[in-house]
Motif scaffolding. Structure first.
Motif, mmCIF file in Angstrom:
data_model
loop_
_atom_site.group_PDB
_atom_site.id
_atom_site.type_symbol
_atom_site.label_atom_id
_atom_site.label_comp_id
_atom_site.label_asym_id
_atom_site.label_seq_id
_atom_site.Cartn_x
_atom_site.Cartn_y
_atom_site.Cartn_z
ATOM 1 N N ASP A 17 0.824 -1.210 0.000
ATOM 2 C CA ASP A 17 0.000 0.000 0.000
ATOM 3 C C ASP A 17 0.857 1.258 0.000
ATOM 4 N N TYR A 18 1.969 1.246 0.745
ATOM 5 C CA TYR A 18 2.873 2.405 0.725
ATOM 6 C C TYR A 18 3.421 2.621 -0.685
ATOM 7 N N ARG A 23 2.091 1.996 -3.430
ATOM 8 C CA ARG A 23 1.062 2.532 -4.322
ATOM 9 C C ARG A 23 0.811 4.012 -4.078
ATOM 10 N N GLY A 24 1.274 4.537 -2.959
ATOM 11 C CA GLY A 24 1.013 5.926 -2.601
ATOM 12 C C GLY A 24 1.835 6.911 -3.404
ATOM 13 N N ASN A 25 1.657 8.180 -3.094
ATOM 14 C CA ASN A 25 2.313 9.254 -3.851
ATOM 15 C C ASN A 25 3.832 9.191 -3.779
ATOM 16 N N GLU A 26 4.365 8.668 -2.675
ATOM 17 C CA GLU A 26 5.814 8.620 -2.508
ATOM 18 C C GLU A 26 6.385 7.219 -2.755
ATOM 19 N N GLU A 33 -4.506 7.126 -11.908
ATOM 20 C CA GLU A 33 -3.371 7.070 -10.988
ATOM 21 C C GLU A 33 -2.066 6.862 -11.745
ATOM 22 N N LYS A 88 1.276 9.371 -11.948
ATOM 23 C CA LYS A 88 2.589 8.952 -11.458
ATOM 24 C C LYS A 88 3.631 8.963 -12.572
#
Length: 343
Positions: free
Chosen positions: A275-276, A278-281, A291, A295
């Motif tokens: 999940d991390y 997949r996040g913005n960072e 999405e 990215k």
């Protein structure tokens, strides 16, 4: 910016966790590459591995087969493990693909993140770095000189030897795959070769100094900046719905991370890592088209890349889901990215 797809030919597994025979996955790959060509993907790269969890050990055979069912897409390795290969034979193979595909072949050389090919082909792992340096030197000399005279430590010398066939325009497009060490960046900058950085974890922004270092080196060694090319390779998977895609892909992805991790002493892969990422960072593109567009454009802004490679088949997702992901990439993601970059 070129938008392409990389794959390793990850195998499918039966209900007991045993990898299936490679034939089905190989035939699927050809269908998938054909679809990539039809939906306008710019390039395809296939990796080289010598493990039961991957179906492809000889990328050039897959690329030769793909050349006969495609018309426009560039076809290359991602990567050829040059350290344990014969540069003469590799050059001949890719020159053959280039002729067969009417000039669409690429060769991406790398040292490889797996080591099975070294004992398999009779090389000493202690020579890991020296083998790569010498073989890259020979590969580049073959491309630039015909006939060739050459002498090294790890291979029989060549004396006024012709290496045939030659590529379509007597030049093969040779890239380097980089894992992120300053030494590999220096090598690429000195040689003036196009590069792809594999960013498969952590925060991509941490790679920004390496991209800048490569650009500075490339320019300082007097290479033509109009020919400057740099890309990223990132784990990706696309579906209609972001949350549903992530939920369905997580078991496939984590299973492969754990198969590899068991051989390297990694702890079990966790959902919070997924999940991390997949996040913005994070470094993963697992979700819907919007999405992915955001990215990819962020990677372009962050690094000034001229190429983006989506690694789509990590863990061996089903053929049907891969075909859908390719369709979404080619018909929804790539057009929007190209449109945004033209503004």
């Amino acid at each position: 910016m070129e938008l392409g797809i990389g794959m390793f030919g990850d195998n499918h597994y039966d209900t007991s966790g045993k990898p299936l025979a490679a034939g089905e996955r190989l035939r699927e790959l050809i269908e998938e590459i054909k679809l990539m060509d039809e939906v306008g993907i710019d390039f395809f790269g296939i990796g080289e591995h010598h493990r039961p969890d991957y179906a492809v050990s000889v990328p050039e055979i897959i690329l030769a087969a793909a050349a006969t069912v495609t018309k426009k897409i560039k076809l290359g390795s991602a990567v050829t493990v040059l350290s344990s290969s014969d540069p003469v034979r590799i050059y001949q193979s890719f020159a053959t693909i280039d002729q067969l595909s009417n000039g669409r072949a690429e060769l991406m050389a790398g040292r490889g993140s797996f080591i099975e090919s070294f004992p398999l082909y009779g090389f000493n792992l202690n020579d890991y770095d020296a083998l790569f340096d010498e073989k890259l030197e020979l590969l580049l000399q073959i491309d630039r000189q015909q006939p060739i005279t050459w002498k090294g430590k790890y291979r029989a010398p060549l004396q006024e030897q012709e290496v045939l066939p030659r590529p379509l325009n007597d030049h093969l497009d040779i890239w380097l795959a980089l894992g992120g060490t300053p030494q590999s960046v220096v090598r690429a900058g000195k040689l003036g070769l196009p590069v792809v950085f594999a960013i498969i974890g952590g925060n991509p922004a941490q790679f920004q100094p390496l991209f800048q270092y490569y650009k500075e080196l490339y320019e300082s060694f007097g290479h033509d900046m109009t020919k400057f090319r740099v890309g990223v390779h990132m784990h990706s998977f696309f579906g209609e719905n972001s949350a549903q895609t992530a939920d369905e892909y997580y078991p496939v992805y984590s299973a492969q991370m754990n198969r590899v991790g068991r051989t390297r002493g990694w702890p079990p892969f966790q959902r919070d890592q997924f999940d991390y990422g997949r996040g913005n960072e994070g470094a993963y593109l697992f979700g819907d088209a919007n999405e992915a567009i955001d990215k990819i454009l962020h990677m372009h802004e962050l690094f000034g890349i001229t190429r983006f490679s989506a690694h789509l088949d990590v863990g061996g997702p089903s053929h049907a889901s891969l075909m859908k992901a390719i369709e979404i990439y080619g018909t929804r993601i790539a057009p929007k990215v190209r449109e945004a970059l033209r503004r």
